[in-house]
Design a protein around this motif. Structure first.
Motif, PDB file in Angstrom:
ATOM      1  N   ALA A   1      42.809  43.208  34.830  1.00  0.00           N
ATOM      2  CA  ALA A   1      42.713  41.781  35.155  1.00  0.00           C
ATOM      3  C   ALA A   1      42.859  41.633  36.658  1.00  0.00           C
ATOM      4  O   ALA A   1      43.769  42.207  37.256  1.00  0.00           O
ATOM      5  N   VAL A   2      41.964  40.867  37.266  1.00  0.00           N
ATOM      6  CA  VAL A   2      41.912  40.727  38.718  1.00  0.00           C
ATOM      7  C   VAL A   2      41.842  39.246  39.068  1.00  0.00           C
ATOM      8  O   VAL A   2      41.121  38.471  38.426  1.00  0.00           O
ATOM      9  N   THR A   3      42.603  38.848  40.082  1.00  0.00           N
ATOM     10  CA  THR A   3      42.479  37.513  40.653  1.00  0.00           C
ATOM     11  C   THR A   3      41.958  37.645  42.078  1.00  0.00           C
ATOM     12  O   THR A   3      42.392  38.512  42.833  1.00  0.00           O
ATOM     13  N   SER A   4      40.983  36.795  42.428  1.00  0.00           N
ATOM     14  CA  SER A   4      40.363  36.891  43.741  1.00  0.00           C
ATOM     15  C   SER A   4      39.663  35.577  44.057  1.00  0.00           C
ATOM     16  O   SER A   4      39.067  34.959  43.164  1.00  0.00           O
ATOM     17  N   PRO A   5      39.728  35.123  45.317  1.00  0.00           N
ATOM     18  CA  PRO A   5      39.028  33.882  45.678  1.00  0.00           C
ATOM     19  C   PRO A   5      37.514  34.060  45.749  1.00  0.00           C
ATOM     20  O   PRO A   5      36.782  33.071  45.816  1.00  0.00           O
ATOM     21  N   ASP A   6      37.051  35.306  45.765  1.00  0.00           N
ATOM     22  CA  ASP A   6      35.622  35.573  45.795  1.00  0.00           C
ATOM     23  C   ASP A   6      35.348  36.800  44.932  1.00  0.00           C
ATOM     24  O   ASP A   6      36.265  37.384  44.342  1.00  0.00           O
ATOM     25  N   ALA A   7      34.091  37.190  44.822  1.00  0.00           N
ATOM     26  CA  ALA A   7      33.751  38.372  44.053  1.00  0.00           C
ATOM     27  C   ALA A   7      34.424  39.596  44.670  1.00  0.00           C
ATOM     28  O   ALA A   7      34.465  39.747  45.890  1.00  0.00           O
ATOM     29  N   ALA A   8      34.965  40.457  43.821  1.00  0.00           N
ATOM     30  CA  ALA A   8      35.729  41.609  44.308  1.00  0.00           C
ATOM     31  C   ALA A   8      35.270  42.872  43.601  1.00  0.00           C
ATOM     32  O   ALA A   8      35.059  42.877  42.374  1.00  0.00           O
ATOM     33  N   ALA A   9      35.121  43.947  44.372  1.00  0.00           N
ATOM     34  CA  ALA A   9      34.762  45.255  43.815  1.00  0.00           C
ATOM     35  C   ALA A   9      36.036  46.002  43.435  1.00  0.00           C
ATOM     36  O   ALA A   9      37.021  45.974  44.165  1.00  0.00           O
ATOM     37  N   TRP A  10      35.995  46.661  42.284  1.00  0.00           N
ATOM     38  CA  TRP A  10      37.136  47.438  41.825  1.00  0.00           C
ATOM     39  C   TRP A  10      36.686  48.865  41.512  1.00  0.00           C
ATOM     40  O   TRP A  10      35.499  49.126  41.274  1.00  0.00           O
ATOM     41  N   ARG A  11      37.646  49.770  41.521  1.00  0.00           N
ATOM     42  CA  ARG A  11      37.391  51.147  41.128  1.00  0.00           C
ATOM     43  C   ARG A  11      38.590  51.649  40.323  1.00  0.00           C
ATOM     44  O   ARG A  11      39.736  51.275  40.590  1.00  0.00           O
ATOM     45  N   LEU A  12      38.292  52.505  39.371  1.00  0.00           N
ATOM     46  CA  LEU A  12      39.317  53.012  38.460  1.00  0.00           C
ATOM     47  C   LEU A  12      39.415  54.518  38.668  1.00  0.00           C
ATOM     48  O   LEU A  12      38.404  55.222  38.688  1.00  0.00           O
ATOM     49  N   THR A  13      40.651  55.007  38.849  1.00  0.00           N
ATOM     50  CA  THR A  13      40.862  56.427  39.111  1.00  0.00           C
ATOM     51  C   THR A  13      41.745  57.053  38.045  1.00  0.00           C
ATOM     52  O   THR A  13      42.609  56.386  37.450  1.00  0.00           O
ATOM     53  N   LEU A  14      41.531  58.341  37.783  1.00  0.00           N
ATOM     54  CA  LEU A  14      42.393  59.158  36.939  1.00  0.00           C
ATOM     55  C   LEU A  14      42.754  60.410  37.729  1.00  0.00           C
ATOM     56  O   LEU A  14      41.859  61.156  38.158  1.00  0.00           O
ATOM     57  N   ASP A  15      44.041  60.622  37.933  1.00  0.00           N
ATOM     58  CA  ASP A  15      44.528  61.759  38.728  1.00  0.00           C
ATOM     59  C   ASP A  15      43.824  61.838  40.069  1.00  0.00           C
ATOM     60  O   ASP A  15      43.449  62.926  40.549  1.00  0.00           O
ATOM     61  N   GLY A  16      43.621  60.681  40.706  1.00  0.00           N
ATOM     62  CA  GLY A  16      43.051  60.634  42.039  1.00  0.00           C
ATOM     63  C   GLY A  16      41.543  60.662  42.093  1.00  0.00           C
ATOM     64  O   GLY A  16      40.968  60.509  43.184  1.00  0.00           O
ATOM     65  N   ARG A  17      40.845  60.840  40.984  1.00  0.00           N
ATOM     66  CA  ARG A  17      39.383  60.874  40.968  1.00  0.00           C
ATOM     67  C   ARG A  17      38.832  59.536  40.472  1.00  0.00           C
ATOM     68  O   ARG A  17      39.280  59.013  39.450  1.00  0.00           O
ATOM     69  N   THR A  18      37.873  58.995  41.192  1.00  0.00           N
ATOM     70  CA  THR A  18      37.239  57.744  40.784  1.00  0.00           C
ATOM     71  C   THR A  18      36.334  58.017  39.588  1.00  0.00           C
ATOM     72  O   THR A  18      35.419  58.849  39.662  1.00  0.00           O
ATOM     73  N   VAL A  19      36.585  57.313  38.480  1.00  0.00           N
ATOM     74  CA  VAL A  19      35.825  57.534  37.244  1.00  0.00           C
ATOM     75  C   VAL A  19      35.029  56.316  36.822  1.00  0.00           C
ATOM     76  O   VAL A  19      34.201  56.412  35.906  1.00  0.00           O
TER      77      VAL A  19
END
Length: 636
Positions: free
Chosen positions: A242-260
């Motif tokens: 869940a993300v709150t942001s005043p504008d569109a926001a890019a997110w990234r999800l990592t597992l053990d430091g690697r972006t997945v």
């Protein structure tokens, strides 16, 4: 007038020494008349008045010197002519909550709060007592140098902290420094989340002076939630963010430091955040550290939210028919989904799920109450054989609502157990009675009451067992009809009875207990800190900390800040330092509670609470003057 060392007033008794010497010199012996001394008697009579005046003056000067030194040793303070301020006991509350880490105009707001506190410390003297109390509960004591070093080492923590608890502790510390004048000085950014109306502090006679360093409210993006499901990945699962942001926001999800995984969310508010559920699979095994991250903004501490999952083959379970149709169906669903595996013949660590009156069970077990009251006796004998320190009581058929016991003063309504049990109607139950030491083996750890019904334990757990006080049947309870029942069942089999260990979610500064079998805490950088007790104060920085049992990881401690601290909303208009008195009144109630509008006024207000000036130097000067005068008179 007050005295910091009143015991030294006893030195005033030494004033009797010159008085005693004076009286001894007046002792008159036997009078013998000699004609040759009659001229001396005449001379003495002529000068007796001058001699008496001189001796009395010497006596008064000596008495004055002794009394002045005695008073100086007692270190009096009074609103009279003195030097500097009277000794004070100052407790400085420094707000280092997550929101103080915001960067504006290239400067971290916490740095200005620390500068204000340092200037106050610089005005303290060696006679003062002072402490630094932070929002996350730390206390720094000692002299000015120690306080300066402690301030230099402070950093904003990864959570909201508890400014009310810090203020309450500061009031107690300042009061302990009496007869020095107690004062509490608070410096904060005035975040609304820090000034909760349900945490009013009673300062009574201790003055409280507050400086609220507000500023323009920045546009802030934050990750409010990162929840993995299920509790154990085999080897895949989902992460809900869940993300709150005043504008569109890019997110990234990592597992053990690697972006997945990556994505973008639309603008959203704190009350209605944008939610995304991402399905993932991990190639790692064991405990895995994960995070959801946003691009850095003014407040960087809430741009990352951490989570942890256990990746392992599915737990094995031995399902017996005595548990009932609904329990068997729930377990069958988990087996079909690959979250559980049926045990093979002779498998020792498989969890047995059955009714408590079924013969031939062995630990670990998940047992339900017998469906027929006639089986209660046999069920209690089976519990005794297994070494489980609980017994089923007499059947009760009145409808009650199940409740989850409070943890740390408040019920945890967000846990899987709370979602499964809290408020669940129970119509048939056997109150569970704790009976330690009556089994074949004494329990090695304290039991845990997961839920109560009718005021008595209803669902309990311990080493190698989970016990329900009702059969899993809709006629006895609505539990099998609740959507949270199956997730809780999986958690009980994987964590409480399996080898997953504990998953603890907490905020910085909280206290976690019940870690009896945990020997160390592994920080995100890999360093391991030993644990000397079963209690742990949650670290100040957010991240995933692994619980260690010797060399093995036995669980995870996930530390994140509270979502409410990501909302930049000033308390009572403190962004412009207006209506600050109303803000302070909402936090502290006492005889002398004021709010300053700038650092100079704050500092002046703190030292104006001193009980006058210290009279040590004036009294020492008076004693020296008396001794000099006595020497002059004696020399003449």
């Amino acid at each position: 007038m007050a005295f910091l060392a009143p015991a030294f007033l006893a030195l005033g008794l030494l004033a009797g020494v010159p008085l005693l010497v004076h009286l001894l010199r007046r002792r008159v012996g036997r009078v013998i008349d000699f004609p040759a001394v009659r001229y001396l008697e005449r001379m003495e009579q002529e000068h007796s008045r001058d001699l008496k005046l001189r001796n009395r003056l010497l006596l008064l000067l000596r008495l004055l010197a002794v009394l002045a030194l005695a008073l100086a040793a007692a270190r009096p303070i009074a609103r009279l002519l003195g030097v500097g301020h009277a000794p004070m006991a100052v407790a400085i509350v420094v707000d280092n909550s997550l929101s103080t880490g915001v960067v504006q105009n290239g400067q971290v707001r916490f740095d200005s709060l620390r500068t204000d506190a340092r200037r106050l410390v610089d005005e303290l003297t060696a006679d003062d007592r002072a402490w630094i109390v932070t929002a996350d509960g730390r206390v720094i004591g000692g002299g000015p140098e120690a306080l300066r070093a402690g301030l230099d080492a402070l950093q904003p923590v990864g959570g909201r902290g508890d400014l009310a608890a810090a203020t309450r502790r500061a009031v107690g510390l300042a009061r302990s420094g009496m007869p020095r004048t107690p004062v509490v000085a608070i410096v904060s950014d005035g975040q609304r989340s820090s000034f909760r109306s349900d945490s009013v502090v009673q300062s009574d006679e201790v003055p409280v002076v507050t400086l609220l360093r507000g500023g323009p409210l920045p546009r802030n993006r934050a990750v409010l939630q990162a929840t993995p499901e299920p509790v154990r990945w085999t080897p895949g699962g989902t992460v809900t963010l869940a993300v709150t942001s005043p504008d569109a926001a890019a997110w990234r999800l990592t597992l053990d430091g690697r972006t997945v995984a990556r994505g973008t969310v639309p603008p959203a508010t704190l009350d209605a955040p944008a939610r995304v559920t991402q399905r993932l699979a991990s190639t790692s095994s064991g405990w895995v550290r994960g995070s959801v991250e946003l691009d850095a903004d003014a407040l960087r501490a809430d741009d990352t939210r951490w989570f942890a999952v256990r990746v392992a083959p599915p737990p094995t379970v031995n399902v017996r028919g005595e548990g009932g149709l609904f329990l068997g169906a729930a377990l069958g669903t988990l087996v079909d989904e690959g979250r559980l595996a049926r045990a093979r013949a002779g498998e020792s660590r498989a969890v047995t799920v059955s009714g408590a009156d079924a013969p031939g069970t062995r630990l670990p077990v998940l047992l339900t109450a017998p469906r027929d009251p006639i089986g209660v006796g046999e069920a209690n004998r089976q519990l005794e054989r297994l070494g489980i320190p609980w017994r089923f009581g007499a059947i009760a058929r009145s409808q009650v609502l199940a409740r989850v016991p409070a943890r740390g003063g408040a019920a945890d309504t967000s846990s899987i157990s709370a979602r499964a049990f809290d408020g669940t109607p129970v119509r048939t139950r056997y109150p569970l009675q704790y009976s330690p030491g009556s089994g074949a083996a004494a329990p090695t750890s304290a039991p845990d009451t997961i839920a109560t019904a009718g005021g008595a334990p209803w669902v309990v757990a311990g080493e190698g067992y989970v016990l329900l006080g009702s059969p899993v049947d809709p006629e006895a309870t609505d539990l099998p009809l609740d959507a949270a029942f199956v997730p809780w069942l999986l958690e009980a089999l994987a964590r409480r009875l399996g080898d997953d260990g504990r998953l603890i979610e907490a905020s910085p500064g909280q206290v976690v207990s019940g870690l009896r079998d945990i020997s160390g805490l592994e920080a995100p950088d890999g360093t391991v800190s030993p644990l000397a007790s079963d209690r742990l104060t949650v670290p100040a920085q957010a991240g995933v900390y692994f619980l260690r049992r010797q060399e093995a990881r036995a669980g995870a401690l996930v530390v994140n800040g509270e979502p409410s601290d990501s909302e930049f909303a000033a308390a009572s208009g403190t962004s412009a330092n207006t209506n600050a008195d109303a803000t302070v009144a909402g936090l502290v109630v006492g005889r002398d509670v004021v709010a300053a509008t700038d650092a100079t006024q704050w500092q002046d207000a703190v030292f104006s609470r001193a009980a006058g000036q210290a009279l040590l130097l004036p009294l020492v000067a008076l004693a020296l003057a008396a001794l000099l005068a006595e020497a002059y008179v004696s020399g003449r």
